[in-house]
Motif scaffolding. Structure first.
Motif, PDB file in Angstrom:
ATOM      1  N   VAL A  80       0.856  -1.186   0.000  1.00 15.91           N
ATOM      2  CA  VAL A  80       0.000   0.000   0.000  1.00 15.91           C
ATOM      3  C   VAL A  80       0.892   1.237   0.000  1.00 15.91           C
ATOM      4  O   VAL A  80       1.777   1.374   0.852  1.00 15.91           O
ATOM      5  N   TYR A  97       0.877   5.330   0.286  1.00 15.38           N
ATOM      6  CA  TYR A  97       0.024   6.451   0.672  1.00 15.38           C
ATOM      7  C   TYR A  97       0.847   7.740   0.709  1.00 15.38           C
ATOM      8  O   TYR A  97       1.965   7.784   1.206  1.00 15.38           O
ATOM      9  N   LEU A 143      -8.775   3.679   2.506  1.00 15.71           N
ATOM     10  CA  LEU A 143      -8.212   2.371   2.157  1.00 15.71           C
ATOM     11  C   LEU A 143      -9.273   1.435   1.606  1.00 15.71           C
ATOM     12  O   LEU A 143      -9.012   0.625   0.717  1.00 15.71           O
ATOM     13  N   THR A 163      -9.757   1.251  -2.047  1.00 11.56           N
ATOM     14  CA  THR A 163      -8.727   0.568  -2.835  1.00 11.56           C
ATOM     15  C   THR A 163      -8.892  -0.953  -2.795  1.00 11.56           C
ATOM     16  O   THR A 163      -8.184  -1.669  -3.511  1.00 11.56           O
ATOM     17  N   CYS A 205      -4.741  11.074   3.482  1.00  9.63           N
ATOM     18  CA  CYS A 205      -3.758  10.672   2.474  1.00  9.63           C
ATOM     19  C   CYS A 205      -4.508  10.144   1.259  1.00  9.63           C
ATOM     20  O   CYS A 205      -5.718   9.927   1.289  1.00  9.63           O
ATOM     21  N   TYR A 258      -4.450   6.809  -1.145  1.00  6.29           N
ATOM     22  CA  TYR A 258      -3.964   5.437  -1.015  1.00  6.29           C
ATOM     23  C   TYR A 258      -4.048   4.710  -2.353  1.00  6.29           C
ATOM     24  O   TYR A 258      -5.012   4.863  -3.109  1.00  6.29           O
ATOM     25  N   ARG A 315      -3.312   0.589  -3.608  1.00  6.93           N
ATOM     26  CA  ARG A 315      -2.980  -0.779  -3.201  1.00  6.93           C
ATOM     27  C   ARG A 315      -2.460  -1.558  -4.404  1.00  6.93           C
ATOM     28  O   ARG A 315      -3.130  -1.655  -5.426  1.00  6.93           O
TER      29      ARG A 315
END
Length: 709
Positions: free
Chosen positions: A493, A495, A531, A534, A547, A549, A551
């Motif tokens: 991940v 970020y 998250l 993603t 942030c 993100y 993945r």
């Protein structure tokens, strides 16, 4: 024996274990080796060592088990050299390693504690094992404060003080991080109750023989290595959900037990074979090896087969990996414990008549934990977006218990037997040849390593190192910080956050673009504000907010270094259009991309992990097999029209059952969607089990049950 008596002992009467370690130190070809010792002794008038004697010692190096040092020590020992005089010579040489072999043993730390992340609600165990000339005492400290128990607010750096007579020493300092458990985030009382373990008390004789044949009061491992594979995104077969969460949960728990864990998702046949090869390279004598597999599978003639994500439809053994063949190769490594946890169906594959000829050694170190009985299915559970298989649901509650592994699995079996939704449909089966009280909590006692092992252990560590954080300074004055997190050994991940922005800018955003085509990343799932968007639900809450993100899964497919573009888009108040800057970033090969698991499988690789009479590399035709859930000739369906699986779900207004699958929508809620005509042919009748109504009445709120072959 007192220190003065030992100093007056003739060196010919040194214990064999001491002499062996001393000679190993002196036989090394350096400026502090046996030749240097011979020169010093030759200049001492008390002893006579001629050039001919030195030549005689040198010739011993040509013999298979010859030792120049042992010959030299025997020569001067015959002339009356005592241990105190030899220590004088070694002090002149400055050979501290050889001196340590002769000095009365002080405290020796055998197992250092290791840094660990622990999920709130789970037990934590920090271990430090040490020996000394007399009983040793231990006291744990957090920085300078003594500790007896640890709560979540007590996360920090810990170390252990060991005392023996008037000597004191400290263990390595380790970091303890407490992670909030997503499943317990609503529970105010969620906390951990760690057990801070003590260590061994050993006599001087035990200490002197440690490099030869040291044993704890309980069994120990020379290392602990685990390979966890979760296959869920199948190309030609029904997709699964539970393997991702099962592998994630098991990884966190095994790391608390000091296992070197390799956790991989969605591997093709060649990637699985190469992963097994890397796993085998980490094994040596006395290692505890654990292999966990979750995904599609089957069992024929007592042999279990794991199905890769690229297996054709139908498939046969040549497209799969035989577990018993892997076990055979693990036995050749003289492992101390082999644990196989297979979370898959064990139905017969009617398309595969091959009978593997795998000759296993008769050993007492094998434990099989089958998630279900022979000729039965395994099931998944889904609740509030987090999915576990039934097996891991109960195993993770027991895994950290300090119990013999078979006792632990017996308790898991009892727990599963009380679970109403799968009672009578799935039961844990345990097969074991274990004759000792070996457990996953056993300490690690570092033993001798082969050259191959010494080369592979650093590679394992390197393959689990995250890229360093990066600071990107753009010409416009914007500064961006880029950080990285590992969800699995092959899932990264990325970020990014903006840490500096000039005042004249109204807004700015930095997007990652131009990723390598090898990774096959959906652009719609990149540069998201959460998250979950993603596709990553497991790291939520453990990474900073505000942030963007991205993945990246299947890092094992990366053929070159991971390079991409960071595109900065800025909005100025005086301009209508966005202004863009680009910066090229290269982070090398992150995580297990360094292992090159995408490399072509060797010509004999099928024999390496699957001793089959045919294989993709030797058969003229591709080996077919079976779709495990949706075809009436599926090996999981002994009758042509029997329902091959069971789905149970309980909604707010009742429950229903039948052919259903589920998918993740953009609003992060699970829905049940009808299968496509290709996945659910209309010619196959849809049937339900007779006891479906009873199971629904007993089911837990919002709990969904799936079969996972």
């Amino acid at each position: 024996m007192s220190e003065s008596n030992e100093s007056s002992l003739n060196i010919n009467f040194l214990k064999e274990s001491v002499l062996k370690r001393l000679c190993e130190s002196l036989d090394k070809a350096n400026n502090k080796g046996w030749r240097k010792l011979g020169e010093i002794v030759k200049n001492d008038k008390r002893f006579k060592v001629s050039l001919e004697d030195m030549d005689m010692c040198s010739l011993k190096a040509l013999e298979a088990d010859g030792s120049p040092s042992r010959t030299l020590l025997k020569l001067i020992g015959d002339q009356g050299c005592i241990q105190g005089e030899l220590m004088e010579f070694l002090q002149i040489m400055g050979h501290t390693e050889a001196l340590q072999c002769l000095k009365p043993p002080g405290i020796q730390i055998l197992v250092q504690p290791q840094s660990v992340s622990v999920i709130a609600g789970h037990n934590l165990r920090l271990s430090c094992y040490a020996v000394g000339a007399s009983p040793v005492q231990f006291q744990w400290f957090k920085k300078t404060e003594e500790v007896k128990n640890v709560l979540p607010e007590h996360q920090g750096r810990y170390r252990c003080e060991i005392c023996c007579n008037n000597e004191r020493t400290w263990s390595s300092e380790v970091e303890v991080v407490v992670i909030a458990n997503p499943c317990l985030s609503q529970m105010k009382e969620a906390r951990i109750f760690p057990q801070i373990s003590g260590a061994m008390e050993c006599s001087e004789d035990d200490f002197l023989s440690i490099n030869k044949d040291y044993s704890f009061e309980k069994p120990y491992a020379t290392d602990k290595v685990a390979l966890l594979i979760g296959n869920l995104t199948y190309r030609n077969h029904p997709q699964l959900k539970a393997p991702m969460v099962d592998v994630y949960d098991l990884t966190n728990l095994l790391r608390q037990l000091n296992f070197k864990v390799v956790s991989l998702l969605d591997l093709t046949e060649s990637e699985m074979r190469n992963a097994v090869e890397e796993f085998l390279s980490l094994l040596h004598k006395g290692v505890y090896g654990l292999l966990y597999y979750a995904g599609h599978g089957y069992e024929n003639f007592g042999n279990s087969f794991m199905v890769p994500v690229d297996a054709p439809n139908p498939y046969r053994s040549g497209n799969c990996l035989c577990v018993q063949s892997i076990l055979k190769l693990m036995q050749e490594k003289e492992t101390g414990l082999n644990v196989f946890l297979l979370d898959m169906c064990r139905k017969r594959n009617v398309h595969d008549d091959a009978m593997p000829n795998v000759m296993l050694k008769v050993t007492a170190n094998i434990v099989f934990g089958y998630a279900t009985c022979q000729d039965a299915e395994a099931f998944e559970l889904s609740s509030s977006g987090f999915t576990n298989g039934v097996f891991i649901k109960f195993l993770k509650e027991r895994l950290l218990e300090d119990e013999k592994i078979t006792v632990l699995l017996d308790r898991v079996a009892e727990d599963m037997g009380q679970f109403d939704p799968t009672k009578g449909k799935q039961a844990l089966e345990i097969r074991s040849s274990l004759s000792e009280r070996r457990s996953l909590t056993d300490p690690i006692c570092l033993g001798g390593y082969s050259d191959a092992t010494e080369a592979h252990n650093p590679l394992w560590s390197k393959a689990h190192e995250l890229p360093e954080s990066k600071i990107l300074d753009f010409e416009c004055g914007v500064r961006i910080k880029m950080d990285f997190a590992a969800e699995f050994s092959n899932v990264l991940v990325i970020y990014t956050s903006i840490v500096k922005k000039p005042e004249e800018m109204q807004s700015c955003q930095a997007h990652i673009t131009d990723l390598p085509l090898d990774l096959d990343v959906d652009p719609k799932l990149m540069n998201k504000e959460t998250l979950e968007e993603t596709g990553s639900f497991l790291l939520s809450g453990s990474l900073p907010q505000h942030c963007l993100y991205t993945r990246l899964s299947s890092l094992q497919k990366l053929k070159e270094e991971l390079a991409f573009t960071v595109c900065l888009q800025v909005q100025f108040g005086s301009l209508d259009d966005l202004v863009q800057w680009n910066m090229h970033v290269n982070i090398g090969k992150p995580l297990t991309a360094k292992l090159d698991l995408n490399r072509p499988t060797r010509k004999n690789s099928c024999q390496v992990t699957c001793h089959m009479p045919h294989s993709p590399s030797t058969s003229p035709s591709h080996s077919p097999g079976s779709d495990r859930r949706f075809h009436n000739q599926d090996p999981c369906c002994p009758q042509p029209y029997a329902n091959p699986y069971l789905n149970v779900c309980e909604h707010l207004h009742g429950a229903q059952a039948g052919y259903r699958d589920f998918q993740l929508n953009t609003d992060h809620a699970y829905q049940y969607m009808p299968l496509s005509p290709l996945m659910n042919p209309p010619s196959i009748p849809i049937e339900t089990t007779d006891d479906i109504d009873d199971m629904q009445n007993e089911f837990i709120n919002s709990l969904h049950l799936y079969k996972h072959p």
